[in-house]
Write an enzyme that holds these catalytic residues in place. Structure first.
Site, short mmCIF file in Angstrom:
data_model
loop_
_atom_site.label_atom_id
_atom_site.label_comp_id
_atom_site.label_asym_id
_atom_site.label_seq_id
_atom_site.Cartn_x
_atom_site.Cartn_y
_atom_site.Cartn_z
CG ASN A 1 -1.98 -13.86 -32.05
OD1 ASN A 1 -1.49 -12.71 -31.28
ND2 ASN A 1 -3.60 -14.12 -32.46
CD1 TRP A 2 3.64 -13.90 -28.82
CD2 TRP A 2 4.11 -12.09 -27.26
NE1 TRP A 2 5.53 -13.83 -28.22
CE2 TRP A 2 6.12 -12.92 -27.48
CE3 TRP A 2 4.84 -10.88 -26.05
CZ2 TRP A 2 7.44 -12.38 -27.42
CZ3 TRP A 2 5.95 -10.91 -26.77
CH2 TRP A 2 7.22 -11.07 -26.13
CE LYS A 3 -3.93 -16.27 -29.17
NZ LYS A 3 -5.46 -16.63 -29.42
CG HIS B 1 -6.98 -13.26 -34.37
ND1 HIS B 1 -7.26 -13.38 -33.48
CD2 HIS B 1 -6.00 -14.37 -34.98
CE1 HIS B 1 -7.34 -14.80 -33.04
NE2 HIS B 1 -6.03 -15.06 -34.07
CD GLU C 1 -8.41 -14.88 -30.26
OE1 GLU C 1 -7.40 -14.21 -30.21
OE2 GLU C 1 -8.15 -16.00 -30.05
CD GLU D 1 -5.03 -18.06 -37.27
OE1 GLU D 1 -3.74 -18.22 -36.23
OE2 GLU D 1 -5.76 -16.82 -36.66
N GLY E 1 -7.19 -21.60 -30.69
CA GLY E 1 -7.77 -22.18 -28.77
C GLY E 1 -8.06 -23.10 -28.58
CB SER F 1 -4.61 -25.76 -31.72
OG SER F 1 -6.49 -25.44 -31.30
N GLY G 1 -0.66 -19.68 -31.71
CA GLY G 1 -1.01 -18.64 -30.09
C GLY G 1 -0.52 -19.62 -29.12
N GLY G 2 -1.68 -19.99 -28.32
CA GLY G 2 -1.07 -20.53 -26.72
C GLY G 2 0.54 -21.14 -26.94
P1 PGA Z 1 -3.91 -21.22 -30.93
O1 PGA Z 1 -4.48 -19.32 -30.83
O2 PGA Z 1 -2.79 -21.36 -31.59
O3 PGA Z 1 -4.02 -20.77 -29.34
O4 PGA Z 1 -5.14 -21.92 -31.34
C1 PGA Z 1 -3.59 -19.22 -32.43
C2 PGA Z 1 -4.01 -17.68 -33.02
O5 PGA Z 1 -5.18 -17.15 -32.42
O6 PGA Z 1 -3.22 -16.58 -34.15
#
Ligand code: PGA
Length: 258
Positions: free
Chosen positions: A12-14, A100, A102, A172, A178, A218, A239-240
């Site tokens: 997930n590049w956001k 998601h 966010e 998640e 994050g 994470s 994500g990150g």
């Molecule tokens: P993260 O994000 O790996 O940075 O915790 C996961 C996501 O938002 O899908």
């Protein structure tokens, strides 16, 4: 991980990466994974601006697929700033992530909206990736299972068994995204087991058994080995730790494939 379910590694590049950065990443990822002949799917959830140029590079058989990160539930109309499922299909997106945390937190997305979005995607032949998971407070109040029950019931309302099988579920926990606070193996195992059991009840055991449920929050090269051993975990959402390709490849390469 059941042998019949093809494992997924989702990135997930956001809201990150320019056109040049994305093409560079994709070319290197294709080079590193192209000759592996492994049975897995690598899904890149990218900003709308990158979907077409990336999908155009992938127009043959590939382990890699491109996904949106959001969609509107209507096909067209006066919804400034939004994008529809037929538009995503037209760009070459094979998947689209919805719900998601966010989106839920900053854009007030609800389970009812996720359901409408999921149905719109299925109608256009784009496979939904439905994100569910509890907040820290909900876990502390021991409400995790109740929250998951409600999310599954509402997000998959009016789904047929075949709709479910097209869909990927991304569990998640919102407190793990994050934050560096990955859920522990027992917490992941309990949630995934519950989700599959509930899908068996809502749909049927064979459909539930064919549906991929992946974990996110994470995930890093350091914890991937432990997470991928957990029963009922069919892959991960990252994500990150996926923005940097060498890091992401460590995760891809650690996933056992059938
Ligand atoms: P993260 O994000 O790996 O940075 O915790 C996961 C996501 O938002 O899908």
């Amino acid at each position: 991980m059941l042998a019949e379910r093809t494992p997924i590694v989702l990135s997930n590049w956001k809201m990150n990466k320019t056109v040049n950065q994305s093409l560079d990443y994709l070319a290197n990822l294709m080079r590193e994974t192209g000759s592996q002949g492994r049975r897995m799917e690598i899904i890149l959830c990218v900003p709308f601006s990158l979907i077409k140029i990336m999908a155009d590079k992938l127009d043959g058989p590939s382990l890699i697929a491109v996904s949106g990160q959001n969609v509107h539930w209507e096909d067209w109309g006066a919804y400034t700033g939004e994008i529809s499922a037929p538009m995503l299909a037209d760009l070459g997106a094979q998947f689209c992530m919805i719900g998601h945390s966010e989106r839920r937190k900053y854009f007030a997305e609800t389970d009812e909206m996720v359901n409408r979005k999921a149905l719109a995607l299925l109608k256009s032949g784009v496979r939904p990736i439905v994100c569910i998971g509890e907040t820290r407070e909900e876990r502390q109040l021991e409400l995790t299972i109740n929250i998951l029950e409600k999310q599954l019931r509402v997000c998959f309302n009016r789904f047929s068994a075949s709709d479910l099988e097209q869909t990927v579920i991304l569990y998640e926990p919102r407190w793990a995204i994050g934050t560096g606070n990955v859920a522990n193996s027992d917490q992941i195992a309990e949630a995934h087991h519950y989700i599959r059991q509930e899908l068996q009840r809502l749909f049927s055991p064979p459909s539930a058994d064919r549906t991929r449920i992946i974990y996110g929050g994470s995930v890093t090269p350091d914890n991937i080995a432990a997470i991928s051993k957990i029963e009922d975990v069919d892959g991960v959402g990252v994500g990150g730790a996926s923005l940097d390709l060498p890091n992401f490849l460590k995760i891809v390469n650690a996933i056992p494939t059938p």
